[in-house]
Structure formats: C-alpha cells, structure tokens
Enzyme design. Structure first.
Site, short mmCIF file in Angstrom:
data_model
loop_
_atom_site.label_atom_id
_atom_site.label_comp_id
_atom_site.label_asym_id
_atom_site.label_seq_id
_atom_site.Cartn_x
_atom_site.Cartn_y
_atom_site.Cartn_z
N GLY A 148 -3.29 13.73 -32.71
CA GLY A 148 -4.43 13.66 -31.97
C GLY A 148 -5.24 12.32 -31.98
O GLY A 148 -4.67 11.36 -32.66
N CYS A 149 -6.13 12.05 -31.18
CA CYS A 149 -6.90 10.95 -31.17
C CYS A 149 -7.53 10.55 -32.50
O CYS A 149 -7.27 9.47 -32.97
CB CYS A 149 -7.76 10.73 -30.16
SG CYS A 149 -8.73 12.23 -29.84
#
Ligand SMILES: NC(=O)C1=CN([C@@H]2O[C@H](COP(=O)(O)OP(=O)(O)OC[C@H]3O[C@@H](n4cnc5c(N)ncnc54)[C@H](OP(=O)(O)O)[C@@H]3O)[C@@H](O)[C@H]2O)C=CC1
Ligand SMILES: CC(=O)N[C@@H](CCC(=O)OP(=O)(O)O)C(=O)O
Length: 343
Positions: A148-149
């Site tokens: 994920g970011c």
C-alpha cells in the site's frame, strides 16, 4: 517484448500504469480493461494519451488476459482474489496493486477488509513486493502483492532503525499525510472539490487497514511485534504522501545518517538526502523515488525520519513496474527513470 495487461485501466493507478508501460522499452501493452467503457479507444478517456497507439478498452475476460505474460490488477479489493488463480494456472504472472495478497493471515485480512478472503490457497506463494526488502524473492515470484501507499513510505522510513535494533520497538509513531488521489477515482463525498480542498483532517485514528500491513513487515524484520501508532491525514492536494516518523533511540553512539546511507546504497529508488534536509512531495511528484531524511533534534533520544513519495508511483504503479522489471530480469530502473514534475 513482453505482453502486458491492465485490469482496471480507467482508475488512477490504472492510468498511471498506462503512462509508465506505454513508454517502457520492453513492454507491449496488449490488453486494457474497463467494464463500463469497453469498446472505447484509449484517448476517449485519457486525451493526454492520444497518439500512443490504437488501444481499445475491453471487458475483463480471463481467456483474453491469459495471452499476456504479465497482468496488473489495478482494481478494488476482492477482484484479484476471483481472477488471479486462473491466470496463474494459465502461466500468466500477476502483479496485484490491491491489498488482496498483502496480509499472510487470511483471517486477519477478512477482519480488516470486511469480507472473507477469496483465495487463501494462493497466499503461500504471494511475495510482498517491496523491492528494498524482498529483491530476490520478487525475482522468483509469479504473484506479487504490491504494498500500500502509506506502508511503502512508513516501512522504508523505519526499516534501517528496526533492522538494526536501534529504537524502542514499542513506541513507534507514524504521522502521515496523503493527497486525495489515494482514495481512488470512484465518486465519493470526501473526494469532492468542495469537501477536500481548503480542508485538512486526520482519519482512521481508531484503526486503518494499513496498520496490520506495516506491522506484518516490521514484525518479520524485528523478530517481534512492535507497537505503532499510525495516524493518516488527508491533504488538499492531488498526489503525494509525506510521512513523519518518530522513534526513541535506545543507544546514542550511532551515526544515523551513515546507517541510512549504507542501508539504501544499492536501492536505486531510495534517496537518502543530506543531513538537515526536508523532503517534500513535489520533489517526488511523478517519480518512483522515496526521498528520506533522518534527524535527531537537539541530539536527544528522539529520531525523526521524513519520507516523501508519490502515492500513485512509488506508492502503487511505479513500484508495480519495478517489481515487473525484477521478475522478468530487466534492469530494475527500466522505464522508471523519470524526473520530478514541478510544481
Ligand atoms: N490510489 C492510490 O494511491 C493507491 C491505490 N492502491 C490500490 O490500487 C487499487 C486501485 O486503486 P485506484 O486506481 O485508486 O482505484 P480507482 O477506483 O481509481 O480504479 C479502480 C478501477 O478498477 C476497475 N474495477 C472496479 N471494479 C472492478 C471489477 N469488479 N472487475 C474489474 N475491474 C473493476 C474500475 O474500472 P471500470 O469500472 O472501468 O471497470 C476502475 O478503473 C485499489 O485496490 C487501491 O486500494 C494502492 C496504492 C495506492
Ligand atoms: C487518501 C486515502 O484515502 N488513501 C487511502 C489509502 C490508499 C490505498 O488505496 O491503499 P490500499 O491499496 O491499501 O487500499 C485510504 O486511506 O484508504
């Protein structure tokens, strides 16, 4: 040339993959999917890509996608669960940008994502696609779970401290801010101009689904479970994440700048900035770079690490292409040596 497909090519990470793969010297983009826009040419949705070939959006169909050497899922959670197994069985490599294969425990995944895990049988072979940690496993993998970011920025920021046991593992703090594109292109109230501009807010304080993902990686590295307070914020800008990380040092005789420089000396997309630096989101906008700076204010026992990424590039699509390069034996930086766009 390798043949690539993108499922969910109309979303924000999908169009970022389009931008990168259309310019990649070893990739022929063969299939791009959209459920609602099947039959439409590429340029009808993305006028900036006019002149980049004659691609037409197609409905997502495993039989068509299986002709590709590699397929990217740029789709909501649960879609890759349903389709990845069949693609793998037909010999197509899968790079999933969603969270479907990030958590190794399917029960934990179900708790955080509010639905049962749809493909637990595939979890043992899924490799967490953080190249700075898993370069060799990625090169052997058929199925990649792109991080994920927020986890990308936060994990890269904490990694040198945790690997070397330099900080109190029970008192880690990650204060992170994201641009609105992190929420995706789908219509939702919080992403409207009138809601998201001229505003700044925290969210997910009681628990954000990226917490178990970050803890899974840091626990594996540390050999024990850390305590992490993670607070995400929504910034009135389109792209970028800045994570400000705090930890308490358990020794004072260490050159933190040297620790970070050594740790990332072989990582082409991690830039450890000079002492006293303040990385900013516009310094990484449109690039696959994570810029880090490590501070020890007043020479005290608190270490502050700043990590800046573009959520759509190093936080998603660029990292996905970096994984593809490693899986297919291409140079890690191929097609990713872009320069930041200002402002
Ligand atoms: N935005 C970001 O910064 C980041 C996002 N991610 C993850 O990447 C994934 C994509 O995110 P993002 O691009 O922001 O999302 P968007 O909402 O912008 O796009 C999602 C795309 O998926 C397609 N889609 C939706 N449902 C289905 C389905 N059932 N079958 C096939 N295609 C479907 C849609 O295309 P259509 O309706 O045309 O078929 C749409 O283009 C998500 O899992 C997200 O969590 C990860 C890191 C960062
Ligand atoms: C600003 C914003 O809303 N960011 C998203 C996270 C980005 C993302 O899509 O991450 P996943 O792939 O793990 O879902 C959020 O907080 O839900």
């Amino acid at each position: 040339m390798i043949r690539a497909g993108i499922i969910g090519a109309t979303g924000y990470t999908g169009v970022e993959l389009l931008r990168l793969l259309l310019a990649h010297p070893k990739v022929e983009l063969a299939v791009i999917t959209s459920r609602g826009n099947a039959g439409e040419p590429l340029e009808s949705l993305f006028p900036n890509l006019r002149g980049q070939g004659t691609l037409v959006f197609q409905a997502p169909d495993v039989a068509v996608l299986a002709d590709c050497d590699v397929v990217f899922f740029a789709t909501p959670h649960g879609v890759a669960h349903a389709m990845a197994g069949e693609l793998l069985a037909r010999g197509t490599r899968v790079i999933d940008l969603s969270a479907d294969f990030r958590l190794q425990d399917p029960v934990l995944w179900g708790r955080w994502y509010g639905q049962p895990h749809g493909a637990p049988d595939l979890l043992p072979e899924a490799v967490y696609g953080l190249p700075e940690l898993n370069r060799e496993p990625i090169a052997q993998a058929r199925l990649i779970a792109v991080p994920g970011c927020y986890p990308t920025a936060i994990t890269l920021g904490f990694l040198p401290l945790v690997e070397q046991g330099l900080v109190d593992l029970h008192r880690l703090v990650a204060d992170a801010k994201s641009g609105v594109s992190g929420a995706g292109r789908k219509a939702q109230m919080g992403s409207l101009l009138c809601e998201a501009s001229e505003n700044f807010k925290a969210y997910g304080v009681p628990g954000h689904r990226h917490l178990p993902e970050i803890l899974q990686t840091l626990s594996m590295v540390a050999g024990q479970s850390p305590g992490l307070t993670f607070v995400p914020h929504l910034l009135p800008m389109i792209r970028g994440i800045l994570a400000t990380l705090y930890a308490t040092l358990n020794r004072s005789d260490v050159d933190l700048q040297d620790v970070y420089e050594q740790r990332y000396a072989q990582a082409p997309f991690v830039d450890v900035m000079p002492p006293g630096s303040h990385p900013e989101t516009r310094g990484v906008r449109g690039t696959n770079v994570c810029r880090l700076a490590v501070h020890r204010p007043g020479d005290g026992d608190t270490v502050v690490v700043l990590a800046a990424i573009d959520n759509l590039v190093k936080g998603a699509s660029g990292q996905a292409v970096q994984n593809m390069n490693l899986m297919l034996g291409f140079p890690e930086t191929l097609g990713l040596d872009t320069i930041a766009v200002l402002p």
